[in-house]
Design a protein around this motif. Structure first.
Motif, PDB file in Angstrom:
ATOM      1  N   VAL A 151       0.849  -1.201   0.000  1.00 42.69           N
ATOM      2  CA  VAL A 151       0.000   0.000   0.000  1.00 42.69           C
ATOM      3  C   VAL A 151       0.876   1.239   0.000  1.00 42.69           C
ATOM      4  O   VAL A 151       1.805   1.346   0.809  1.00 42.69           O
ATOM      5  N   TYR A 152       0.588   2.163  -0.909  1.00 41.11           N
ATOM      6  CA  TYR A 152       1.197   3.498  -0.884  1.00 41.11           C
ATOM      7  C   TYR A 152       0.075   4.532  -0.758  1.00 41.11           C
ATOM      8  O   TYR A 152      -0.961   4.414  -1.414  1.00 41.11           O
ATOM      9  N   TRP A 153       0.327   5.550   0.075  1.00 42.52           N
ATOM     10  CA  TRP A 153      -0.467   6.772   0.044  1.00 42.52           C
ATOM     11  C   TRP A 153       0.516   7.862  -0.412  1.00 42.52           C
ATOM     12  O   TRP A 153       1.322   8.344   0.381  1.00 42.52           O
ATOM     13  N   LEU A 154       0.454   8.235  -1.665  1.00 39.24           N
ATOM     14  CA  LEU A 154       1.466   9.102  -2.241  1.00 39.24           C
ATOM     15  C   LEU A 154       1.010  10.555  -2.323  1.00 39.24           C
ATOM     16  O   LEU A 154      -0.165  10.841  -2.572  1.00 39.24           O
ATOM     17  N   LYS A 155       1.973  11.448  -2.133  1.00 38.68           N
ATOM     18  CA  LYS A 155       1.771  12.871  -2.384  1.00 38.68           C
ATOM     19  C   LYS A 155       2.789  13.311  -3.424  1.00 38.68           C
ATOM     20  O   LYS A 155       3.902  12.771  -3.472  1.00 38.68           O
ATOM     21  N   PRO A 156       2.440  14.277  -4.269  1.00 38.67           N
ATOM     22  CA  PRO A 156       3.396  14.727  -5.298  1.00 38.67           C
ATOM     23  C   PRO A 156       4.640  15.337  -4.670  1.00 38.67           C
ATOM     24  O   PRO A 156       4.590  15.948  -3.601  1.00 38.67           O
TER      25      PRO A 156
END
Length: 712
Positions: free
Chosen positions: A616-621
């Motif tokens: 699982v990734y929760w990505l932000k730019p």
């Protein structure tokens, strides 16, 4: 005087909404009936405490107060969690350690003696089950929760009362006024006419929808069990009486009422008597009245129905923002379990993409498990859209999670198999369904790790998606199926009790023992909760879009709230996956991100984003890779070779020779044919690599495929 003006102001705001729905239900109701309802509101207002009125004022002017990303719920049975209400009060620090802000206490109002449908057969709405405590203790708990910044949620059973309720008892004694509170019939003519189109809720142990009452020689409508009498909402006296009970609980300090069995509130001949438009208007009329006197109280609809019907309970067709504020996202729940079993998200993506939008004033409850069984609400149409049979997919799910299929890791149970279709629902705890129970019995560390990763990816999705994540008590420590219910004659016939275990406080104590399954599962919940609080993108009024990846094992979703963006990438399979970054929206295509869950910069190469099994990734730019710290990576390879050969590892990093094998690293053959290599890399810098067999300075063979690693 000030409060009178407040009520007057709110009445002007919501009177039209109330009258619109009320007159659909009761077109013959005169001014005196409306005035009686206004008098009830006035009496409730006079009794409402100053502290609750302050909460009303705060929430009234901040309409999205419950849609903030810091809201996280837990649901529990009081007796199973801590014996009684005093025990719940004594464990508030446990909720705070986890990060809970929303506490749902399962049915606790006074039930009938004997079988009571788990507390849903209410004999008195103004008394607490004496085994659990008193109404004063409930009031004290509400006040304490408010001091701690937490919400109190309880069940309000709207469709029926227990046969032992004072209204039903009056009806049994021959009181015509109270007989009209229920749906009673002198003969079988109308019941038989209704039965032609009525389904059975519990065909195994409560067949039929009507029960003979010998005391009054009448048939009572009993949708669920023979001791639960359906209320007659065609009678405005019932609407009025249930309003009074509802507002009594509001004044106790309840913040959210879970409105039980609302799809069944209104009956129309020739239909299945579920999801009738009049049922929606009942809720809308109540909603408007409650907003006049207790706007801090929210409605949560218990409508586990088809997706297009669920939306109606949150407001549609001109009733947007005027029915319930919260609804259960059963569609996400059961399709997520299907995706995990199939290791394929195609049906999940397709179904969620087809869901109608909910009003901005509403939000979901997102959950993996609850007290109930899992109903496989997968439509034939959505299944066909991805080339599947609806019934076949539903049966696959029930078979997989009951452990029937040879490749299944689950240890759940079939619940209520339909005699005609063969379809069934599923019972079992989250830990049992994800394979943790079986892995612990087998004492297999690798299987334990995989099971915890499955729990991590399921939670990673529900904590990310629009709504309030809700944990069923015990899931935060990986509680297993409990078979003690088989010894209780009141429960033995209902295997849903297998996933309603008493809280195991000895097991809970292990949350502080590093490396234990309990500690790992508890900490992953804590991490999701902490990151949600710091993520404005996860506000419930965000703009969301599901993104189509080039791997069906992946579920990808972007959320955007007022310019704050976050990207979910979840791998629902046991094998590593990668997706083309070029498939993402333009602002995500530079391949450099911050993973909010690990607070770590990440950089991907070759237009591919890679993710590990059940990752699982929760990505932000991000504009560039900010990490400079390193971590150790160990590669293990099974490569049979000839005597005298060496194995080199080359790849996309300078330390791996930038694909020049002569500048690569030599692997250790001590455990031949298993070769190992350990080296340091920058955290968050993805890289590709492959092995090369070399003899006497010449290449013998290159590995056929590149491998990818993301050092975290």
């Amino acid at each position: 005087m000030k409060q009178a003006k407040t009520i007057e102001r709110r009445s002007r705001l919501f009177m039209d909404d109330f009258l619109h729905s009320y007159r659909v239900l009761y077109p013959d109701a005169g001014p005196e009936r409306i005035q009686r309802l206004m008098d009830i509101l006035s009496q409730v207002d006079q009794k409402r405490s100053p502290s609750l009125k302050n909460l009303d004022a705060d929430r009234e002017w901040k309409a999205d107060w419950f849609q903030q990303p810091d809201q996280v719920g837990m649901m529990l049975y009081v007796d199973l969690f801590a014996s009684n209400l005093q025990g719940v009060i004594e464990h508030i620090d446990y909720f705070q350690e986890l990060g809970i802000t929303y506490l749902h206490l399962m049915p606790l109002l006074k039930p009938r003696n004997g079988p009571n449908d788990g507390g849903y057969a209410v004999a008195d709405y103004r008394a607490v089950n004496e085994r659990l405590g008193t109404m004063e203790q409930l009031r004290d708990l509400a006040a304490l929760l408010h001091e701690k910044g937490m919400l109190l949620v309880i069940d309000y059973v709207m469709n029926h009362t227990a046969r032992e309720h004072q209204w039903a008892q009056a009806a049994l004694s021959g009181d015509k006024h109270f007989q009209d509170f229920y749906l009673l019939f002198d003969d079988r003519a109308l019941p038989d006419a209704y039965e032609r189109t009525l389904p059975e809720v519990f065909p195994d142990f409560a067949p039929g929808n009507f029960t003979w009452q010998p005391e009054i020689q009448k048939w009572a409508w009993t949708t669920f069990y023979d001791f639960q009498w359906d209320l007659n909402y065609r009678n405005p006296d019932v609407f009025e009486a249930m309003l009074e009970e509802m507002l009594f609980l509001a004044n106790v300090g309840v913040d959210i009422l879970r409105l039980d069995a609302v799809p069944f509130l209104w009956k129309n001949l020739g239909t299945n008597c579920q999801n009738q438009q009049e049922a929606i208007h009942i809720l809308a009329a109540y909603r408007a009245l409650v907003r006049m006197v207790a706007p801090g109280l929210l409605f949560k609809s218990e409508a586990i129905v088809a997706p297009e019907d669920i939306i109606r309970y949150l407001g549609s067709g001109g009733l947007e923002g005027k029915v319930c504020e919260i609804g259960y996202n059963a569609t996400l729940m059961n399709h997520l379990w299907q995706a995990l079993a199939a290791e394929n998200t195609h049906l999940l993506r397709t179904t969620l993409s087809r869901l109608p939008a909910i009003p901005k004033e509403a939000t979901w409850i997102n959950y993996i498990r609850c007290h109930d069984d899992i109903g496989w609400g997968i439509s034939d149409e959505n299944a066909a859209a991805v080339g599947q049979s609806g019934r076949g997919t539903r049966n696959y799910c029930s078979d997989f999670y009951s452990g029937v299929l040879p490749h299944s890791y689950a240890e759940g149970y079939i619940f209520q198999r339909d005699r005609q279709t063969g379809e069934a629902r599923t019972s079992g705890t989250a830990a049992a369904l994800t394979g943790l129970q079986k892995a612990l019995v087998e004492a297999d560390p690798q299987k334990i790790d995989l099971a915890i990763k499955r729990l991590e990816v399921l939670n990673g999705v529900i904590f990310f998606m629009r709504g309030i994540p809700l944990i069923f008590s015990g899931d935060e420590i990986g509680q297993l199926n409990d078979y003690a219910y088989l010894l209780d004659p009141l429960k033995a016939g209902d295997n849903r009790w297998v996933h309603r275990p008493p809280m195991n406080w000895a097991k809970a104590a292990r949350i502080h023992e590093a490396g234990t399954p309990e500690a790992r599962i508890f900490s992953l919940h804590q991490r999701y909760i902490a990151v949600r609080r710091q993520s404005p993108a996860l506000h419930s009024r965000s703009v969301d879009r599901i993104i189509l990846p080039d791997s069906d094992a992946l579920f990808v979703c972007e959320r955007n709230y007022q310019g704050h963006k976050m990207l979910l990438v979840a791998n629902l399979s046991r094998t590593p996956q990668r997706m083309s970054i070029s498939l993402l929206p333009p602002e995500w295509q530079n391949g450099v991100y911050v993973d909010a869950l690990r607070q770590q910069s990440m950089s991907f190469i070759n237009d591919h984003l890679s993710i590990g099994p059940y990752g699982v990734y929760w990505l932000k730019p991000a504009l560039s890779l900010e990490s400079t710290s390193t971590t150790s990576v160990e590669l293990s390879m099974y490569v049979p070779a000839e005597f005298g050969e060496e194995l080199y590892v080359v790849g996309s990093l300078p330390i791996l020779g930038n694909w020049d094998w002569q500048k690569g690293l030599s692997a250790d053959s001590k455990d031949y044919p298993h070769w190992k290599l350990r080296f340091e890399v920058v955290k968050g810098q993805a890289f590709s690599w492959k092995w090369v067999r070399v003899r006497n300075g010449k290449v013998v063979m290159w590995a056929e495929e590149d491998m990818e690693e993301m050092p975290l």
